[in-house]
Structures are given as C-alpha cells and as structure tokens.
Design a protein around this motif. Sequence first.
Motif, PDB file in Angstrom:
ATOM      1  N   LEU A  19      39.202 -58.640 -27.960  1.00 18.67           N
ATOM      2  CA  LEU A  19      39.315 -57.735 -29.109  1.00 18.67           C
ATOM      3  C   LEU A  19      39.526 -56.297 -28.624  1.00 18.67           C
ATOM      4  CD1 LEU A  19      37.175 -57.678 -32.312  1.00 18.67           C
ATOM      5  CD2 LEU A  19      37.715 -55.555 -31.139  1.00 18.67           C
ATOM      6  N   VAL A  20      40.564 -55.671 -29.147  1.00 19.28           N
ATOM      7  CA  VAL A  20      40.849 -54.274 -28.802  1.00 19.28           C
ATOM      8  C   VAL A  20      40.714 -53.432 -30.067  1.00 19.28           C
ATOM      9  CG1 VAL A  20      42.643 -52.681 -27.985  1.00 19.28           C
ATOM     10  CG2 VAL A  20      42.406 -54.939 -26.928  1.00 19.28           C
ATOM     11  N   ALA A  21      39.989 -52.320 -29.957  1.00 18.42           N
ATOM     12  CA  ALA A  21      39.883 -51.396 -31.089  1.00 18.42           C
ATOM     13  C   ALA A  21      40.807 -50.203 -30.825  1.00 18.42           C
ATOM     14  CB  ALA A  21      38.446 -50.921 -31.248  1.00 18.42           C
ATOM     15  N   PHE A  22      41.485 -49.775 -31.864  1.00 17.34           N
ATOM     16  CA  PHE A  22      42.432 -48.660 -31.748  1.00 17.34           C
ATOM     17  C   PHE A  22      41.965 -47.604 -32.747  1.00 17.34           C
ATOM     18  CE2 PHE A  22      46.663 -46.855 -33.069  1.00 17.34           C
ATOM     19  CZ  PHE A  22      47.080 -46.392 -31.830  1.00 17.34           C
ATOM     20  N   THR A  23      41.516 -46.463 -32.252  1.00 20.35           N
ATOM     21  CA  THR A  23      40.903 -45.497 -33.166  1.00 20.35           C
ATOM     22  C   THR A  23      41.696 -44.193 -33.262  1.00 20.35           C
ATOM     23  OG1 THR A  23      39.459 -44.499 -31.474  1.00 20.35           O
ATOM     24  CG2 THR A  23      38.584 -46.408 -32.648  1.00 20.35           C
ATOM     25  N   GLY A  24      41.590 -43.587 -34.444  1.00 17.10           N
ATOM     26  CA  GLY A  24      42.220 -42.290 -34.681  1.00 17.10           C
ATOM     27  C   GLY A  24      41.194 -41.297 -35.201  1.00 17.10           C
ATOM     28  N   ASN A  81      28.825 -40.695 -34.434  1.00 15.09           N
ATOM     29  CA  ASN A  81      28.257 -41.228 -35.679  1.00 15.09           C
ATOM     30  C   ASN A  81      28.096 -42.754 -35.546  1.00 15.09           C
ATOM     31  OD1 ASN A  81      30.636 -42.668 -36.805  1.00 15.09           O
ATOM     32  ND2 ASN A  81      31.556 -40.622 -36.817  1.00 15.09           N
ATOM     33  N   ASP A  82      27.649 -43.391 -36.616  1.00 11.07           N
ATOM     34  CA  ASP A  82      27.372 -44.839 -36.537  1.00 11.07           C
ATOM     35  C   ASP A  82      28.606 -45.658 -36.169  1.00 11.07           C
ATOM     36  OD1 ASP A  82      24.670 -44.675 -36.980  1.00 11.07           O
ATOM     37  OD2 ASP A  82      24.859 -44.767 -39.159  1.00 11.07           O
ATOM     38  N   ALA A  83      29.783 -45.178 -36.526  1.00  7.81           N
ATOM     39  CA  ALA A  83      31.001 -45.931 -36.170  1.00  7.81           C
ATOM     40  C   ALA A  83      31.122 -46.008 -34.648  1.00  7.81           C
ATOM     41  CB  ALA A  83      32.233 -45.264 -36.776  1.00  7.81           C
ATOM     42  N   LEU A  87      30.585 -49.548 -32.397  1.00 10.16           N
ATOM     43  CA  LEU A  87      31.624 -50.009 -31.457  1.00 10.16           C
ATOM     44  C   LEU A  87      31.041 -50.167 -30.048  1.00 10.16           C
ATOM     45  CD1 LEU A  87      34.711 -47.977 -32.714  1.00 10.16           C
ATOM     46  CD2 LEU A  87      34.453 -50.467 -32.739  1.00 10.16           C
ATOM     47  N   ALA A  88      30.159 -49.248 -29.670  1.00 11.48           N
ATOM     48  CA  ALA A  88      29.532 -49.354 -28.342  1.00 11.48           C
ATOM     49  C   ALA A  88      28.652 -50.596 -28.269  1.00 11.48           C
ATOM     50  CB  ALA A  88      28.719 -48.095 -28.055  1.00 11.48           C
ATOM     51  N   GLU A  89      27.933 -50.865 -29.370  1.00 12.02           N
ATOM     52  CA  GLU A  89      27.076 -52.052 -29.403  1.00 12.02           C
ATOM     53  C   GLU A  89      27.930 -53.328 -29.357  1.00 12.02           C
ATOM     54  OE1 GLU A  89      24.230 -51.756 -32.597  1.00 12.02           O
ATOM     55  OE2 GLU A  89      23.669 -53.873 -32.342  1.00 12.02           O
ATOM     56  N   MET A  90      29.061 -53.290 -30.047  1.00 16.21           N
ATOM     57  CA  MET A  90      29.951 -54.462 -30.042  1.00 16.21           C
ATOM     58  C   MET A  90      30.527 -54.709 -28.649  1.00 16.21           C
ATOM     59  SD  MET A  90      31.859 -53.997 -33.724  1.00 16.21           S
ATOM     60  CE  MET A  90      33.050 -55.316 -33.563  1.00 16.21           C
ATOM     61  N   GLU A  91      30.704 -53.634 -27.892  1.00 14.73           N
ATOM     62  CA  GLU A  91      31.166 -53.814 -26.503  1.00 14.73           C
ATOM     63  C   GLU A  91      30.048 -54.456 -25.673  1.00 14.73           C
ATOM     64  OE1 GLU A  91      33.547 -50.779 -23.876  1.00 14.73           O
ATOM     65  OE2 GLU A  91      31.478 -50.703 -23.229  1.00 14.73           O
ATOM     66  N   LYS A  92      28.839 -53.930 -25.849  1.00 18.72           N
ATOM     67  CA  LYS A  92      27.693 -54.469 -25.111  1.00 18.72           C
ATOM     68  C   LYS A  92      27.502 -55.955 -25.382  1.00 18.72           C
ATOM     69  CE  LYS A  92      23.983 -51.228 -24.317  1.00 18.72           C
ATOM     70  NZ  LYS A  92      22.942 -50.596 -25.119  1.00 18.72           N
ATOM     71  N   LYS A  93      27.709 -56.343 -26.646  1.00 19.98           N
ATOM     72  CA  LYS A  93      27.522 -57.748 -27.024  1.00 19.98           C
ATOM     73  C   LYS A  93      28.705 -58.610 -26.616  1.00 19.98           C
ATOM     74  CE  LYS A  93      24.196 -57.355 -30.702  1.00 19.98           C
ATOM     75  NZ  LYS A  93      23.904 -57.076 -32.080  1.00 19.98           N
ATOM     76  N   GLY A  94      29.723 -57.983 -26.050  1.00 23.19           N
ATOM     77  CA  GLY A  94      30.862 -58.755 -25.551  1.00 23.19           C
ATOM     78  C   GLY A  94      31.993 -58.952 -26.549  1.00 23.19           C
ATOM     79  N   TYR A  95      31.865 -58.367 -27.748  1.00 23.84           N
ATOM     80  CA  TYR A  95      32.939 -58.540 -28.735  1.00 23.84           C
ATOM     81  C   TYR A  95      34.127 -57.619 -28.449  1.00 23.84           C
ATOM     82  CZ  TYR A  95      29.330 -60.849 -31.565  1.00 23.84           C
ATOM     83  OH  TYR A  95      28.344 -61.682 -32.008  1.00 23.84           O
ATOM     84  N   GLN A 109      32.539 -42.394 -25.680  1.00 28.58           N
ATOM     85  CA  GLN A 109      31.779 -42.471 -24.425  1.00 28.58           C
ATOM     86  C   GLN A 109      30.351 -41.974 -24.644  1.00 28.58           C
ATOM     87  OE1 GLN A 109      34.846 -41.271 -24.829  1.00 28.58           O
ATOM     88  NE2 GLN A 109      36.078 -41.404 -22.989  1.00 28.58           N
ATOM     89  N   GLU A 110      30.202 -40.894 -25.425  1.00 33.29           N
ATOM     90  CA  GLU A 110      28.846 -40.380 -25.677  1.00 33.29           C
ATOM     91  C   GLU A 110      27.981 -41.410 -26.379  1.00 33.29           C
ATOM     92  OE1 GLU A 110      28.074 -36.493 -27.394  1.00 33.29           O
ATOM     93  OE2 GLU A 110      29.902 -35.775 -26.410  1.00 33.29           O
ATOM     94  N   ALA A 111      28.637 -42.265 -27.190  1.00 38.13           N
ATOM     95  CA  ALA A 111      27.884 -43.303 -27.909  1.00 38.13           C
ATOM     96  C   ALA A 111      27.571 -44.490 -27.004  1.00 38.13           C
ATOM     97  CB  ALA A 111      28.675 -43.770 -29.124  1.00 38.13           C
ATOM     98  N   GLY A 112      28.189 -44.540 -25.832  1.00 40.96           N
ATOM     99  CA  GLY A 112      27.867 -45.620 -24.887  1.00 40.96           C
ATOM    100  C   GLY A 112      29.016 -46.571 -24.580  1.00 40.96           C
ATOM    101  N   SER A 113      30.178 -46.386 -25.208  1.00 42.24           N
ATOM    102  CA  SER A 113      31.315 -47.259 -24.886  1.00 42.24           C
ATOM    103  C   SER A 113      31.773 -46.970 -23.466  1.00 42.24           C
ATOM    104  CB  SER A 113      32.475 -47.017 -25.856  1.00 42.24           C
ATOM    105  OG  SER A 113      32.161 -47.531 -27.118  1.00 42.24           O
ATOM    106  N   LYS A 114      32.099 -48.039 -22.731  1.00 42.99           N
ATOM    107  CA  LYS A 114      32.477 -47.871 -21.321  1.00 42.99           C
ATOM    108  C   LYS A 114      33.982 -47.976 -21.112  1.00 42.99           C
ATOM    109  CE  LYS A 114      28.177 -47.908 -19.677  1.00 42.99           C
ATOM    110  NZ  LYS A 114      27.617 -46.695 -20.241  1.00 42.99           N
TER     111      LYS A 114
END
Length: 245
Positions: A19-24, A81-83, A87-95, A109-114
Amino acid sequence: MDEDLYRLASKWISESTHLVAFTGAGVSVESGIPTFRGEDGLWNKYNPIFLETNYFLTHPKKSWSLIKEIFYDFFGRAKPNDAHYVLAEMEKKGYVKSIITQNIDNLHQEAGSKNVLEFHGTSQTLTCVTCNSKYNSTNLLVSIPPYCPKCNGLLKPDFVFFGEPIPQEVLSESINEASLADVFLLIGTTGEIMPASTIPYIAEKNRAKFIEINIEESKYTNSMVNIFLKGKASEVLLKLIEFLS
Ligand code: NAD
C-alpha cells in the motif's frame, strides 16, 4: 452506506501487499498549514514569484524574507495532526509501505513515518548554490539571506522551486513505489500539480485499487478512484483505523 465503504476500504487495506499513500497539502491543513491554491490558499495572499529560481537568484533578500516568513516561521510552528499519526501507525502495523508526499513540511516524519519520499523536497535542509554544501536549516536563518559558512555562496532551501526539475532519485523511487502498489491511497491532493500528479497513473496502469480521502472531489475521483471517502483527512483516517482494528 458510508459504513460499507469504510468496511470495504479497510478490507482492501488489510489484504494489501504494497500500500502506497500519496499525500498533498490537504493532509496538513488540520495542522494549520493552508493549501497554496483555493479560497484560503497562500497564493491569494502572496505572489509566488519569489519561488521562481531566477527571481530568487536576482532578489535573494526579498525572496528569502518571504520564504522565511512562510516556510520557517509559520510552517515551522505546525505540529502533525491525527492524519499524520494514523499513517505512521499504519506503517508500524505493516499496512503502509511508503508515503509519497508533495509536502515539504516534514510532518509525516515528525509523526513517526519512516518510509517517506519527499517528491518536492524539504524545508529542513539548505544547499549552497555555489559549492553544493548541505546544511540543516536550524540556526542558519538568523540573518537573511543566509550564506554558506564555507564559501559564502547563497543558500537555497532544498524544496523544488517553480520550473525546477524533480530530483532524479526521488522521482525514480516514487515511480518504483507506484508501480509496486496494489492499493493506492490518495489523500488531500487535487491532482493538478505536474509532474507529481502523474504518479498515481503509474499505479493505475498496474491495476492498483484506489481509495481517496478529500473534502472535495479531485481530478482523480471520477477517473480512477474506486472508493471516495469524503471528509477531513484526520477524521476519515481515524475512522478507517477503527475499522482496521
Ligand atoms: P494540492 O494539490 O496539494 O491540493 C490540496 C487538496 O487538499 C485539495 O484537493 C483540497 O480539497 C484538499 N483538502 C483541503 N483540506 C483538506 C482536509 N482537511 N482533509 C483532506 N483534504 C483536504 O494543491 P495546493 O495546495 O495548491 O498545493 C500545491 C503544491 O504545493 C502541492 O504539491 C502541495 O503538496 C504543496 N504544498 C505543500 C504544503 C505543505 O508542505 N504543507 C502546503 C501547501 C502546498
């Protein structure tokens, strides 16, 4: 009806292999950073000429005073923000395997996405236009314009200015990610900024399933999107993760 869409979206997400997320800009609106265009957009307040390379090189002080005001003093105060957090949590969970963002605010990145590909670069670092030395922007913006401590050349933020090409590395990594995607999550983007807007078409070619989150329809909604979840990015993502757990 709405519940069914969330249920189906969460099923696709949990069954996805890449799964790839594309954000604007929309993903950061709830962090207090407005979009560029649109009714409350920054370009209604500022003339974007200061982000054109030629203008920047010939009027560094004028350009830099706006760059500092908008991208460092103002954006710099924003918090994820929560968005961003979901997304960072979804990465951690492997989604989520990767995020391709058009934003330059570092909030994923500040929210934890790697695994974040910054398609338009970042405001976090500056590069000397003369000797190419790279610096962290912190501490270098005391006087404007900032100059290179090594050679005294002008420093430019590492985000893409108007008319500048997309750095080759992030471009090819983004194309690669999009071509691997079996589920593609579009969040808060109009699909009107070239060449970033072409990335989802690569995933479409490879028959990815598209889930879109936006407060209004984008260029993609009626062409490639399978599930449109209308609403603010944080609210929709919080609801989606509830269905996932
Ligand atoms: P864009 O393509 O990024 O569009 C913004 C989209 O966000 C619109 O479709 C709008 O409907 C949607 N949106 C607004 N609020 C939302 C919310 N709360 N939840 C979900 N969606 C929401 O267009 P732009 O703003 O003109 O940006 C142009 C370029 O500049 C883009 O590449 C963008 O990423 C970049 N930009 C970056 C930042 C940042 O770094 N935070 C801010 C502004 C613009």
